[in-house]
Design a protein around this motif. Sequence first.
Motif, PDB file in Angstrom:
ATOM      1  N   THR A   1       0.836  -1.211   0.000  1.00  0.00           N
ATOM      2  CA  THR A   1       0.000   0.000   0.000  1.00  0.00           C
ATOM      3  C   THR A   1       0.862   1.249   0.000  1.00  0.00           C
ATOM      4  O   THR A   1       0.600   2.206  -0.742  1.00  0.00           O
ATOM      5  CB  THR A   1      -0.922  -0.011   1.226  1.00  0.00           C
ATOM      6  OG1 THR A   1      -1.697  -1.216   1.221  1.00  0.00           O
ATOM      7  CG2 THR A   1      -1.853   1.190   1.215  1.00  0.00           C
ATOM      8  N   TYR A   2       1.904   1.254   0.837  1.00  0.00           N
ATOM      9  CA  TYR A   2       2.819   2.397   0.858  1.00  0.00           C
ATOM     10  C   TYR A   2       3.467   2.588  -0.515  1.00  0.00           C
ATOM     11  O   TYR A   2       3.595   3.724  -1.000  1.00  0.00           O
ATOM     12  CB  TYR A   2       3.907   2.181   1.917  1.00  0.00           C
ATOM     13  CG  TYR A   2       3.464   2.435   3.329  1.00  0.00           C
ATOM     14  CD1 TYR A   2       3.009   3.680   3.727  1.00  0.00           C
ATOM     15  CD2 TYR A   2       3.504   1.420   4.282  1.00  0.00           C
ATOM     16  CE1 TYR A   2       2.599   3.913   5.031  1.00  0.00           C
ATOM     17  CE2 TYR A   2       3.095   1.643   5.579  1.00  0.00           C
ATOM     18  CZ  TYR A   2       2.641   2.886   5.949  1.00  0.00           C
ATOM     19  OH  TYR A   2       2.234   3.114   7.237  1.00  0.00           O
TER      20      TYR A   2
ATOM     21  N   ILE B   1      10.065   6.180   2.236  1.00  0.00           N
ATOM     22  CA  ILE B   1       8.794   5.778   1.617  1.00  0.00           C
ATOM     23  C   ILE B   1       7.634   6.024   2.584  1.00  0.00           C
ATOM     24  O   ILE B   1       6.589   6.579   2.209  1.00  0.00           O
ATOM     25  CB  ILE B   1       8.863   4.304   1.193  1.00  0.00           C
ATOM     26  CG1 ILE B   1       9.907   4.123   0.086  1.00  0.00           C
ATOM     27  CG2 ILE B   1       7.500   3.811   0.714  1.00  0.00           C
ATOM     28  CD1 ILE B   1      10.139   2.685  -0.312  1.00  0.00           C
TER      29      ILE B   1
ATOM     30  N   THR C   1       1.737   9.236  -5.870  1.00  0.00           N
ATOM     31  CA  THR C   1       2.155  10.587  -5.455  1.00  0.00           C
ATOM     32  C   THR C   1       3.209  11.147  -6.398  1.00  0.00           C
ATOM     33  O   THR C   1       3.144  12.321  -6.802  1.00  0.00           O
ATOM     34  CB  THR C   1       2.700  10.543  -4.016  1.00  0.00           C
ATOM     35  OG1 THR C   1       1.684  10.038  -3.146  1.00  0.00           O
ATOM     36  CG2 THR C   1       3.110  11.931  -3.550  1.00  0.00           C
TER      37      THR C   1
ATOM     38  N   ASN D   1       2.333   1.658  -3.507  1.00  0.00           N
ATOM     39  CA  ASN D   1       1.343   2.155  -4.482  1.00  0.00           C
ATOM     40  C   ASN D   1       1.091   3.640  -4.292  1.00  0.00           C
ATOM     41  O   ASN D   1       1.036   4.415  -5.266  1.00  0.00           O
ATOM     42  CB  ASN D   1       0.038   1.368  -4.341  1.00  0.00           C
ATOM     43  CG  ASN D   1       0.169  -0.065  -4.801  1.00  0.00           C
ATOM     44  OD1 ASN D   1       1.155  -0.427  -5.455  1.00  0.00           O
ATOM     45  ND2 ASN D   1      -0.798  -0.901  -4.467  1.00  0.00           N
ATOM     46  N   GLU D   2       0.918   4.057  -3.042  1.00  0.00           N
ATOM     47  CA  GLU D   2       0.690   5.479  -2.777  1.00  0.00           C
ATOM     48  C   GLU D   2       1.903   6.318  -3.156  1.00  0.00           C
ATOM     49  O   GLU D   2       1.764   7.455  -3.625  1.00  0.00           O
ATOM     50  CB  GLU D   2       0.334   5.679  -1.310  1.00  0.00           C
ATOM     51  CG  GLU D   2      -1.007   5.073  -0.919  1.00  0.00           C
ATOM     52  CD  GLU D   2      -1.361   5.365   0.526  1.00  0.00           C
ATOM     53  OE1 GLU D   2      -0.649   6.185   1.145  1.00  0.00           O
ATOM     54  OE2 GLU D   2      -2.331   4.789   1.035  1.00  0.00           O
ATOM     55  N   LEU D   3       3.092   5.761  -2.967  1.00  0.00           N
ATOM     56  CA  LEU D   3       4.306   6.486  -3.357  1.00  0.00           C
ATOM     57  C   LEU D   3       4.346   6.686  -4.868  1.00  0.00           C
ATOM     58  O   LEU D   3       4.636   7.797  -5.352  1.00  0.00           O
ATOM     59  CB  LEU D   3       5.544   5.717  -2.893  1.00  0.00           C
ATOM     60  CG  LEU D   3       6.900   6.262  -3.359  1.00  0.00           C
ATOM     61  CD1 LEU D   3       7.148   7.646  -2.766  1.00  0.00           C
ATOM     62  CD2 LEU D   3       8.030   5.303  -2.972  1.00  0.00           C
TER      63      LEU D   3
ATOM     64  N   VAL E   1       4.562   8.956   2.062  1.00  0.00           N
ATOM     65  CA  VAL E   1       3.151   8.569   2.052  1.00  0.00           C
ATOM     66  C   VAL E   1       2.402   9.219   3.206  1.00  0.00           C
ATOM     67  O   VAL E   1       1.225   9.592   3.076  1.00  0.00           O
ATOM     68  CB  VAL E   1       3.034   7.034   2.116  1.00  0.00           C
ATOM     69  CG1 VAL E   1       1.579   6.604   2.268  1.00  0.00           C
ATOM     70  CG2 VAL E   1       3.635   6.412   0.861  1.00  0.00           C
ATOM     71  N   THR E   2       3.057   9.377   4.361  1.00  0.00           N
ATOM     72  CA  THR E   2       2.380   9.950   5.527  1.00  0.00           C
ATOM     73  C   THR E   2       2.020  11.408   5.285  1.00  0.00           C
ATOM     74  O   THR E   2       0.853  11.798   5.342  1.00  0.00           O
ATOM     75  CB  THR E   2       3.268   9.820   6.776  1.00  0.00           C
ATOM     76  OG1 THR E   2       3.585   8.436   6.981  1.00  0.00           O
ATOM     77  CG2 THR E   2       2.550  10.359   8.003  1.00  0.00           C
ATOM     78  N   SER E   3       3.032  12.251   5.018  1.00  0.00           N
ATOM     79  CA  SER E   3       2.785  13.675   4.748  1.00  0.00           C
ATOM     80  C   SER E   3       4.100  14.319   4.330  1.00  0.00           C
ATOM     81  O   SER E   3       5.176  13.848   4.724  1.00  0.00           O
ATOM     82  CB  SER E   3       2.224  14.387   5.981  1.00  0.00           C
ATOM     83  OG  SER E   3       3.191  14.461   7.000  1.00  0.00           O
TER      84      SER E   3
END
Length: 389
Positions: A115-116, A285, A123, A118-120, A289-291
């Motif tokens: 998930t991290y 990473i 982004t 994919n979001e990376l 993804v966090t902020s």
Amino acid sequence: MKDRIIRFLGGKTTLFILIVLLLAGVNIMIFDKISFIFYPFRVLFSVVVLPIVLSAILFYLLRPLLQLLEKARIPKTWGIAIIFLTAIGLITLLVFLVLPFLKLQFWKLVDEFPTYFNELVLTLDSFLSHSIFAPYYNQLDINAAELLDSGLENIGQTIADTLGGIASGLTVFISKLTGIILSIVTVPIILFYMLKDGDKLPGYVMKLLPPRMRDDAESIMGDADKQISAYIQGQILVAVCIGTMVTIGFLIIDMKYALLLGVLAMFTSVVPYLGPVIAITPAIIIAIVTSPFMLVKLAIVWTIVQVIEGKFISPQIMGKTLHIHPITIIFVLLTGGSLFGIPGVIVGIPGYALLKVLTTHLFKLLKLRYNKYEVDVRMHFERPPAKDE
């Protein structure tokens, strides 16, 4: 005629070097043809090297403690028993208190890492699509969502293929795992005798050598012992300091998996230069993804840790014991990793230090044997007195 041919070939020294290289090449070719004879020795070396290396590392870590106990007038055998019992107690506490929490964080990170990732990717795709590089990025016609979907399908197929081949490789895996477990089990036995009789080993070696070689051999072993001892003790202390600072810093900025990332930084920092890069990658990473603000806080913490380690901790603990240039260290790590994998990366720097000590002493002996360099130095600095003096 004979002297003219020798001068044409570069002189007696050059001819001697060429003959030595020719004989060395012939020997290498012969040994390559009969390499099957040495197969049992290769197997023996592969089995013995792991427990010996682990025992040597623990020996250099525990020897100062044993020396302190001996100064307190505790017999060596009892001192070794105290060290072993203390180590067993610490390992037990680690297994029952810290390891379950690390195991929980590790498997949670493994589950959430896709998930991290994919979001990376999404982004970065959004950032590049709206940045100054957008015209060039759009020309590539990359669809991040489709790439991720196809990547997941490929990963699933790869997993299925891997599971299908597990049965065939299960026997090999079990045999390898059994060999590693047996090697680790033998470590305490080897370590006990190294701590008990390690100081006597140089004396045994001296008795096997001719009397005229004993002084040089004693000097070589003494320098090698100092180099390896300083490197292992210093590197472990630096790694513990880095892991502690990273964990505290990540807890302060409320980074996810702070303890797990701190332990990862501690273990990877044993490898100079390459270790911090490996340790910071998962943290970057997670922070992206966090902020964006978390990425800034991560950069601040990591910079502070590296500055403290580079300016205060390493100079005080490591000093200049190895005298190895950073470029040389990088080349040694890359070469050791390519030849022997992870063990080559870990053992590469101490191995290079031993080779450097041996080469330095042999070069000094060569200078003393032929007395060429000392003559050149005296001729350079000494001059005949002037006539009017």
